[in-house]
Scaffold this active site. Structure first.
Site, PDB file in Angstrom:
ATOM      1  N   THR A 105      83.780 -14.602 -48.005  1.00  0.00           N
ATOM      2  CA  THR A 105      84.606 -13.824 -48.930  1.00  0.00           C
ATOM      3  C   THR A 105      86.082 -14.059 -48.612  1.00  0.00           C
ATOM      4  O   THR A 105      86.435 -14.602 -47.570  1.00  0.00           O
ATOM      5  CB  THR A 105      84.297 -12.323 -48.786  1.00  0.00           C
ATOM      6  OG1 THR A 105      84.638 -11.925 -47.449  1.00  0.00           O
ATOM      7  CG2 THR A 105      82.829 -12.044 -49.012  1.00  0.00           C
ATOM      8  N   ASP A 143      75.618  -9.860 -45.539  1.00  0.00           N
ATOM      9  CA  ASP A 143      75.626  -8.440 -45.179  1.00  0.00           C
ATOM     10  C   ASP A 143      74.839  -7.578 -46.166  1.00  0.00           C
ATOM     11  O   ASP A 143      74.203  -6.594 -45.766  1.00  0.00           O
ATOM     12  CB  ASP A 143      77.058  -7.918 -45.022  1.00  0.00           C
ATOM     13  CG  ASP A 143      77.960  -8.279 -46.199  1.00  0.00           C
ATOM     14  OD1 ASP A 143      77.453  -8.821 -47.205  1.00  0.00           O
ATOM     15  OD2 ASP A 143      79.173  -8.028 -46.118  1.00  0.00           O
ATOM     16  N   LYS A 193      18.373 -10.801 -34.630  1.00  0.00           N
ATOM     17  CA  LYS A 193      16.940 -10.669 -34.327  1.00  0.00           C
ATOM     18  C   LYS A 193      16.604  -9.212 -34.013  1.00  0.00           C
ATOM     19  O   LYS A 193      15.595  -8.680 -34.491  1.00  0.00           O
ATOM     20  CB  LYS A 193      16.585 -11.555 -33.132  1.00  0.00           C
ATOM     21  CG  LYS A 193      15.095 -11.646 -32.839  1.00  0.00           C
ATOM     22  CD  LYS A 193      14.814 -12.434 -31.565  1.00  0.00           C
ATOM     23  CE  LYS A 193      15.182 -13.891 -31.728  1.00  0.00           C
ATOM     24  NZ  LYS A 193      14.842 -14.684 -30.511  1.00  0.00           N
TER      25      LYS A 193
END
Length: 753
Positions: free
Chosen positions: A520, A548, A290
């Site tokens: 591994t 890793d 307004k």
């Protein structure tokens, strides 16, 4: 069978279990058939002209698939207010049946009126939602009306699909948008950043679809209409040409109303001085609108010959006006989103869109004390043209959203599930967190050594611990916990607050469950081992576990050369060859968690045997073990040592001796290193051709020896388009530890991992 249905499956014999599974499969099939025969009731609720521009393409898509969907339309908010153009007429003109119209706006255009409007909507919505009984409610964006819709639907157990959640804009809209996201069951987002924000807010990734902005479906296909000059002339005058006018649209910022009114007044002053024909739209209905209208009327904008002040422009015509404008100015999301699709220059004023992703067409004016700064911005931007941006969509959003809705299983439990990071239990903290340094415990489980470190947010290793890695699982876990507990005790004295534990280990890892699937040959006995649970139980901290190579890649993304790079690959050159892949800022794990096993890319069909059992892998040529094997062979043949070299009888021949021999001119050693570098280079060329990264980072002890050979092979063997790929050697000293820490630091500080 009824008896079996209520029996715990683990107490059933073979035949009973067979009947139970048969019954469950039959019930699932019956549900699927029932679903196919029933249309999905989708309620689309639209509150204003802006959200209708996003919802309308979806509504047309739903309507065109009447055999699958039953569309229900609810209209509320500023759509039904005269001062804002009674924009519900657009919906009727588009020939949609309106199932409910709710007058929910309490006039006043201040903060209290917004709150009362939400309350009024909550009073009226239950009857409508109960009558329509939709399967899914579509809610868009971040308006207070939308918050009322989401609240009502959530309390009435109606599934909610939220459009354009996860975005950031810098005002109260952020709080409302995120609140709706927490109430919503499903999400259709526009950008990958928004998707990541929702995931970091613990939303279920499987309930999020990266669709793009639905309005782009219309923008990218419809902005080049033949009659665009007629549209320009009808709104701005017959003498106005393409790119000779400005579109202005500024809304109040409800958290800083006075400043937004000041910026609005300065914008009007700058536009008056700039003296170009301007189409200015009235602000929305938020608190402060307004006062902004009063400013506009006090300056005589509605009577000014250069201005055309309007309450509403139909979206298809608005597209034409924005796409052919000389400039757009204000703080509307249209400026930072839709205008980019046309390359229209935009001046974004104030803080309302702070945090939004923008194209290069947007120039920001965050604050101003006079109109001079805005005037200068107009001089810089007006009449320019920028490349079209597709940050927010590619024109296929509706198709994706419809397919996503079809995939929603209505038989799923309605209760939302949040994806919090795993943690066994919480412990109270008695130290002053403000004075602490946020840190992570990083664990590197190597083949020889077990290392633990305290790592702070900036990537500094505050303290490091190292012990020889025991041989058995029980001994390793016991030593790991002992070292972690010692580090946690030291962290108190070092003023470090430990946020969690990150573990880096070799082999194939399921990071979601914290399980080492296969390790591994360097670390025996690690097969289907749950690392997360014993550590989390003992330390009462969240735990992350990853391979890793992936950890080293995460370290580069957070602390190294990969920082800010969207697509890159890290190659680890050490005892073995490993690595990780970052694609679109995300780490790639693969469907069975074996992505980025880069050492096992085959570069020769008849090469040496690799530890994986295959032949011709990069690792069989270029790893430290491969070089050690060749060094021993040369030594056994008395071809390794040259003048200036010696090997002690007790000393084991290794890769270092081969490197020294090559440095001192041993042609045999040089040939082996050349073959190793070529093999690695060929593997990297294959990677460039498969995923096209912009950067390759070589990490590990052999990285600097392979840098030049790799670059040479890329220049000789790669496609021309890939030959410009950067190759850099990592500068990080402990990539495995830093990567393990980054998993903790990124997630616990609400950055996506």
């Amino acid at each position: 069978i009824k008896y079996i249905h209520f029996t715990n499956p683990k107490f059933l014999n073979g035949s009973e279990l067979y009947y139970l599974r048969t019954q469950q499969a039959q019930e699932k099939m019956e549900r699927s058939e029932k679903r196919l025969n029933e249309r999905l009731r989708v309620c689309v609720a639209t509150c204003n002209r802006a959200d209708y521009s996003k919802l309308a393409p979806i509504m047309f898509g739903i309507k065109s698939h009447a055999e699958i969907f039953d569309l229900e339309v609810v209209v509320l908010g500023s759509h039904l207010i005269d001062d804002y153009g009674n924009t519900f007429r657009m919906i009727k003109q588009d020939e949609f049946d309106i199932h409910a119209k709710l007058h929910t706006i309490v006039r006043g255009e201040d903060e209290a009126a917004m709150v009362e409007s939400v309350g009024l909507a909550l009073v009226k919505l239950p009857d409508v939602l109960q009558r329509l009984a939709p399967d899914i409610l579509l809610v868009h964006g971040d308006r207070f009306d939308a918050l009322a819709l989401a609240t009502a639907a959530a309390l009435m157990n109606i599934r909610i699909l939220h459009l354009e959640g996860g975005e950031v804009s810098g005002t109260i809209d952020d709080s409302i948008r995120h609140a709706i996201s927490k109430l919503a069951h499903y999400h259709a987002v526009c950008t990958r950043s928004a998707e990541r924000h929702l995931i970091s807010m613990c939303e279920d990734h499987s309930h999020i679809i990266l669709a793009g902005c639905p309005s782009y479906d219309k923008l990218l296909s419809a902005h080049q209409r033949d009659d665009y000059t007629d549209i320009i002339n009808s709104w701005l005058g017959d003498d106005v040409k393409e790119q000779s006018y400005i579109v202005a649209l500024q809304h109040p910022v409800t958290t800083d109303i006075q400043n937004s009114i000041k910026i609005y007044e300065l914008m009007l002053d700058a536009l008056i001085s700039f003296n170009k024909r301007t189409l200015i739209l009235f602000p929305n209905i938020d608190a402060g609108s307004k006062e902004m209208v009063r400013v506009m009327r006090r300056k005589g904008i509605e009577q000014h010959p250069n201005f055309r002040a309007v309450k509403h422009v139909p979206f298809d015509q608005f597209i034409q006006l924005v796409s052919h404008a000389g400039c757009m100015i204000g703080n509307s999301s249209c400026g930072v989103r839709e205008a980019g699709a046309f390359g229209t220059p935009v001046i974004n004023l104030g803080t309302r869109q702070t945090g939004r992703e923008t194209g290069e067409n947007v120039l920001h004016v965050r604050d101003a004390d006079t109109h001079n700064k805005i005037y200068h911005a107009l001089e810089l931007q007006f009449g320019k043209r920028y490349p079209c941006s597709k940050i927010y969509g590619d024109g296929n959003a509706v198709q994706r959203i419809l397919k996503f809705m079809q995939s929603i299983d209505l038989s799923e439990p309605l209760q939302k599930k949040f994806c919090f990071p795993p943690v066994k239990e919480c412990i109270s903290q008695d130290i002053d967190h403000i004075l602490e340094t946020q840190s992570a415990l990083a664990v590197d489980l190597g083949g020889t050594n077990l290392r633990v470190a305290i790592v702070c947010m900036k990537g500094k290793v505050v303290k490091k611990y190292m012990q020889l890695n025991p041989k058995t699982f029980e001994e390793r876990i016991e030593l790991m916990l002992t070292m972690c507990k010692q580090a946690m005790a030291d962290a108190v004295h070092l003023n470090c607050r430990i946020l969690g534990v990150g573990v880096s280990t070799g082999g194939r890892v399921n990071p979601q469950d914290g399980i080492v699937l296969h390790s591994t040959k360097l670390i025996n006995e690690w097969s289907s081992v749950d690392i997360r649970t014993p550590i989390s139980s003992a330390l009462h901290l969240p735990v992350w576990v990853d391979n890793d190579g992936n950890c080293a890649t995460l370290a580069e993304r957070k602390f190294g050369h990969g920082k800010g790079v969207e697509n890159f690959v890290t190659i680890i050159t050490g005892t073995g060859i490993g690595g990780g892949i970052i694609q679109h800022n995300e780490l790639i794990h693969g469907s069975t968690f074996c992505a980025a096993e880069l050492g096992h890319i085959v570069v020769s069909l008849e090469g040496p045997e690799c530890m994986c059992g295959s032949h011709g892998c990069i690792e069989a040529y270029s790893s430290g073990l491969a070089l050690q094997r060749e060094a021993k062979r040369l030594h056994d043949e008395d071809l390794l040592l040259v003048e200036g070299m010696s090997v002690n009888n007790k000393e084991q021949v290794n890769a270092t001796h081969l490197l020294n021999a090559a440095r001192l001119g041993n042609s045999k050693a040089e040939s082996i290193l050349h073959t190793a570098g070529t093999a690695l280079g060929l593997g990297i060329v294959n990677i460039l051709h498969m995923i096209n990264p912009s950067l390759v980072i070589l990490s590990g002890v052999l990285a600097e020896h392979y840098e030049n050979p790799v670059r040479q092979v890329i220049s000789q063997r790669a496609l021309l388009s890939a030959q410009g790929t950067k190759v850099m050697v990592s500068e990080l000293e402990d990539p495995a530890l830093l990567g393990a820490a980054s998993m903790v630091l990124d997630y616990t500080t609400r950055r996506t991992y």
